[in-house]
Design a protein around this motif. Structure first.
Motif, PDB file in Angstrom:
ATOM      1  N   GLU A 154      84.400   6.215  39.454  1.00  0.00           N
ATOM      2  CA  GLU A 154      83.673   5.492  38.418  1.00  0.00           C
ATOM      3  C   GLU A 154      83.799   3.959  38.460  1.00  0.00           C
ATOM      4  O   GLU A 154      84.857   3.423  38.757  1.00  0.00           O
ATOM      5  CB  GLU A 154      84.233   5.947  37.068  1.00  0.00           C
ATOM      6  CG  GLU A 154      83.200   6.167  36.021  1.00  0.00           C
ATOM      7  CD  GLU A 154      83.812   6.858  34.800  1.00  0.00           C
ATOM      8  OE1 GLU A 154      83.043   7.468  34.062  1.00  0.00           O
ATOM      9  OE2 GLU A 154      85.043   6.778  34.594  1.00  0.00           O
ATOM     10  N   LYS A 201      82.969   0.818  35.718  1.00  0.00           N
ATOM     11  CA  LYS A 201      82.601   0.609  34.313  1.00  0.00           C
ATOM     12  C   LYS A 201      82.779  -0.855  33.943  1.00  0.00           C
ATOM     13  O   LYS A 201      83.801  -1.446  34.296  1.00  0.00           O
ATOM     14  CB  LYS A 201      83.493   1.462  33.396  1.00  0.00           C
ATOM     15  CG  LYS A 201      83.250   2.945  33.514  1.00  0.00           C
ATOM     16  CD  LYS A 201      84.012   3.725  32.456  1.00  0.00           C
ATOM     17  CE  LYS A 201      85.468   3.947  32.820  1.00  0.00           C
ATOM     18  NZ  LYS A 201      86.114   4.993  32.017  1.00  0.00           N
ATOM     19  N   TRP A 212      82.581   0.209  28.115  1.00  0.00           N
ATOM     20  CA  TRP A 212      82.502   1.621  27.793  1.00  0.00           C
ATOM     21  C   TRP A 212      83.262   1.868  26.510  1.00  0.00           C
ATOM     22  O   TRP A 212      83.813   0.935  25.932  1.00  0.00           O
ATOM     23  CB  TRP A 212      83.034   2.458  28.954  1.00  0.00           C
ATOM     24  CG  TRP A 212      84.519   2.402  29.168  1.00  0.00           C
ATOM     25  CD1 TRP A 212      85.425   3.345  28.791  1.00  0.00           C
ATOM     26  CD2 TRP A 212      85.269   1.353  29.813  1.00  0.00           C
ATOM     27  NE1 TRP A 212      86.697   2.945  29.149  1.00  0.00           N
ATOM     28  CE2 TRP A 212      86.639   1.739  29.771  1.00  0.00           C
ATOM     29  CE3 TRP A 212      84.931   0.141  30.408  1.00  0.00           C
ATOM     30  CZ2 TRP A 212      87.658   0.947  30.302  1.00  0.00           C
ATOM     31  CZ3 TRP A 212      85.959  -0.647  30.935  1.00  0.00           C
ATOM     32  CH2 TRP A 212      87.285  -0.247  30.882  1.00  0.00           C
ATOM     33  N   ARG A 243      89.058  -3.431  35.073  1.00  0.00           N
ATOM     34  CA  ARG A 243      88.466  -3.688  36.386  1.00  0.00           C
ATOM     35  C   ARG A 243      88.160  -2.398  37.117  1.00  0.00           C
ATOM     36  O   ARG A 243      88.900  -1.432  37.006  1.00  0.00           O
ATOM     37  CB  ARG A 243      89.423  -4.522  37.226  1.00  0.00           C
ATOM     38  CG  ARG A 243      89.629  -5.876  36.643  1.00  0.00           C
ATOM     39  CD  ARG A 243      90.454  -6.771  37.501  1.00  0.00           C
ATOM     40  NE  ARG A 243      90.142  -8.132  37.131  1.00  0.00           N
ATOM     41  CZ  ARG A 243      89.582  -9.009  37.940  1.00  0.00           C
ATOM     42  NH1 ARG A 243      89.331  -8.704  39.184  1.00  0.00           N
ATOM     43  NH2 ARG A 243      89.279 -10.214  37.502  1.00  0.00           N
ATOM     44  N   SER A 244      87.060  -2.418  37.859  1.00  0.00           N
ATOM     45  CA  SER A 244      86.692  -1.251  38.640  1.00  0.00           C
ATOM     46  C   SER A 244      86.612  -1.627  40.106  1.00  0.00           C
ATOM     47  O   SER A 244      86.296  -2.760  40.445  1.00  0.00           O
ATOM     48  CB  SER A 244      85.324  -0.722  38.220  1.00  0.00           C
ATOM     49  OG  SER A 244      85.319  -0.406  36.858  1.00  0.00           O
TER      50      SER A 244
END
Ligand code: SF4
Ligand code: SF4
Lengths: 268, 384
Positions: A95, A97, A100, A177-178
């Motif tokens: 994932e 994001k 969210w 963080r993604s």
């Protein structure tokens, strides 16, 4: 951080205004049928790009009560992820994001207790990068691929410089963080032409829609929120909406004890 | 000197080819990871560092441990370590290269790694770790090359190498200290945020690394003509004993602080490791095995009879090494991420490609050490 690069980024921003404003680019993209433009989808087509919105210190105030009353909707997330080409994976592992919702007890783990009002307990709290004043993610990055902008405090990401070490992910106390574990492009529902897509192997996060602010538009989440629960403004300006809200209502920040000085405030 | 590595008997070559086969398989897995992304590992949004970074952390310790033979030999002129010092330095060279490779395979954009040097960032611990590891590698290559070269010519090493050797001692300490700082400075991860992390790293390194060296000496005695001799092995065994005692003491300190203070944020990680948390318990049996092996091996090393008997010494060293590998190479890094900053619990298991790549990196390290040992032992054989 070299002055040169900042200048360049500003320039790039200005060019972006030109492109976004230029009908031809929009028309071309729409004709191709591949894309629709970001602005149209967050309901501000009428908002013609005007002079940039500026602040000495951008900050956000989220009225969680309004979120609750609006039935904990997901409009902010949908709008943000759409305009920023955030990919959607069907497994939580990969994932990505930017904004969210988390149950109150997860967003505010240290402030939860069993006798909280039921509705507070069940509030879904929007969470995003806090654009901390003292950001640990910036402190740890070995390449300065993430840095805090001097002019307005926004914590920025350079996807072209990031080496994908994920040190910043380990350092962010908010899970904001993604990382692109896989190529994001095939997982983007509808690619927006006026915002770049990312490659695999780099980190990304919310940037307070700096690309919209520079065009005179409010962040996508703020625009999309029908309940008016999200406000952005200049923390240094005593007359700004965010300052007024903070003066009137009781507010909290996530994990204040860590000293990161988050600039996203929550009023309950 | 390199030609020595290219001459060997059948057994030598079968070993080399076996290692190369493992490396070849790893390259295939890596190509796949390179094309698909790190998504093919067990890592994900919640657990962003795992097996690779844990192996890196463990091997930094093995690299640093060379100091435990270098220091007595050069600083205290402890002659008995003369024969094995070079072996320790070679283990350090191999380990540092292994460490660097683990970092490399963990990068999302591996070929941008030069950015670390193009934009040197003094406030990032990763920058300093790169400097420390790179410097340590260079130091060990120079030292071993010069001292072995002198040995071959049966002359004393040049005097200019002495300060470099002395420098390598604090440098070895620094590589593991800075590696601990990578983790210990993160307020986001309470499990790592302990001032005792660097001392713990050193204590575990100074027991695991020398234990490995003892095992290597026994392996060499069995398969080659090289015999380290009883005295140095027993001395190293004593070092292992003390370091392990200190290490277990430090671990005990961690438990006390966390359990007595009773801060949930800090306790939850220990809970995950030793009891399981919200159904996530992949590491529980491993951690208990680690504790038991650690305590039993320390017991065996402390009792003079079992330490002085070769068979029980070997057994104790194996147990100790496995115990510390589990502790650092499995538990330490992963538990930092569980639960995540939003208090969700997601468990982690490395995938087959991830393990394949890791084995290949270890095989590469063994190959490097084998080649280097081959050179050193051939040089010595020539001297008679
Ligand atoms: S919330 Fe996390 S990613 Fe955002 S500025 Fe703070 S530390 Fe950095
Ligand atoms: S992943 Fe990218 S942004 Fe994050 S610390 Fe590493 S280089 Fe910097």
């Amino acid at each position: 951080m070299s002055v040169e690069r900042r200048k360049f980024l500003k320039l790039a921003g200005l060019t972006a205004i030109g492109v976004a404003g230029g009908l031809s680019a929009k028309a071309l993209a729409q004709e191709a049928g591949l894309v629709d433009t970001a602005a149209a989808t967050v309901g501000d087509t009428a908002e013609t790009p005007s002079s940039p919105l500026r602040a000495k210190r951008w900050a956000m105030v989220i009225d969680v009560k309004k979120c609750r009353e609006a039935g904990n909707c997901t409009e902010c997330q949908k709008a943000c992820h759409l305009v920023h080409n955030v990919p959607e994976f069907d497994n939580p592992k990969d994932e990505v994001k930017w904004i969210w919702r988390e149950p109150f007890g997860n967003a505010f783990h240290d402030q939860e207790h069993e006798h909280l009002p039921e509705d507070v307990k069940h509030t879904m709290t929007p969470v995003l990068c806090n654009h901390c004043d003292n950001p640990p993610c910036v402190r740890v990055c070995p390449t300065q691929a993430t840095w805090k902008r001097e002019q307005d405090g926004i914590v920025m990401m350079d996807w072209h410089r990031c080496i994908g070490c994920r040190y910043c992910v380990a350092a962010c106390p908010y899970g904001s963080r993604s990382f692109n574990w896989r190529d994001p492009r095939p997982h983007i529902k509808k690619i927006q032409a006026d915002f770049p897509t990312r490659t695999r192997g780099v980190v990304e996060k919310c940037t307070f829609c700096e690309e919209r602010l520079v065009r005179g538009q409010l962040p996508a989440c703020v625009t999309a929120c029908k309940a008016g629960a999200m406000k952005i403004g200049d923390l240094e300006d005593p007359d700004s909406e965010v300052r007024k809200l903070l003066a009137e209502r009781f507010s909290v920040r996530r994990k204040p004890a860590l000293g990161t000085q988050p600039e996203v405030y929550y009023v309950l | 000197m390199l030609e020595h590595a290219l001459r060997g008997d059948k057994r030598y070559w079968s070993w080399v080819i076996a290692l190369m086969a493992v490396m070849g398989a790893g390259v295939l897995f890596y190509l796949r990871q390179y094309n698909v992304g790190l998504g093919i590992t067990g890592l994900g949004r919640d657990i962003t560092w795992g097996f690779y970074i844990a192996q890196f952390t463990f091997m930094v310790g093995v690299a640093a441990s060379a100091v435990m033979v270098v220091l007595p030999y050069y600083l205290h002129n402890y002659k008995a370590f003369g024969k094995i010092t070079i072996l320790g330095e070679f283990v350090a060279i191999g380990s540092v290269i292994v460490c660097m490779t683990f970092i490399f395979v963990d990068m999302g954009q591996p070929f941008r790694i030069v950015n670390v040097f193009l934009y040197p960032t003094p406030h990032s611990m990763m920058f300093w770790d790169t400097v420390a590891l790179g410097g340590y590698l260079v130091l060990n290559i120079i030292i071993s090359h010069v001292t072995l070269g002198a040995e071959r010519k049966s002359i004393a090493p040049p005097t200019w190498i002495k300060p470099i050797i002395i420098l390598s001692i604090p440098w070895a300490i620094s590589i593991h200290t800075v590696t601990a700082f990578l983790y210990a400075g993160l307020a986001a991860r309470p499990f790592w945020m302990t001032a005792i992390l660097a001392p713990r790293f050193l204590a575990s390194a100074f027991s695991a690394g020398p234990a490995l060296l003892i095992l290597v000496c026994f392996i060499l005695r069995r398969f080659t003509k090289f015999d380290a001799g009883r005295e140095p092995i027993q001395k190293v065994a004593q070092i292992v004993t003390y370091a392990m005692a200190v290490n277990l003491f430090f671990v005990g300190m961690e438990f006390f602080t966390v359990l007595y203070s009773n801060i949930p944020e800090h306790m939850s990680h220990f809970q995950y490791l030793f009891l399981g948390l919200e159904g996530a318990d992949n590491l529980v049996p491993w951690m208990w095995v680690s504790v038991i092996l650690g305590i039993v091996s320390l017991g065996m090393l402390t009792v003079p009879e079992t330490r002085q008997n070769d068979q029980t010494l070997i057994l104790a060293c194996v147990m100790l090494f496995v115990s510390l590998w589990i502790d650092k190479g499995l538990g330490l890094i992963i538990a930092g991420f569980i639960p995540n900053p939003l208090h969700h619990v997601v468990d982690y298991v490395p995938t087959i490609p991830e393990l394949g790549i890791s084995f290949a990196i270890y095989a590469m390290g063994l190959l490097i050490i084998t080649g280097l040992y081959k050179i050193a032992l051939s040089v010595r054989k020539q001297l008679g």
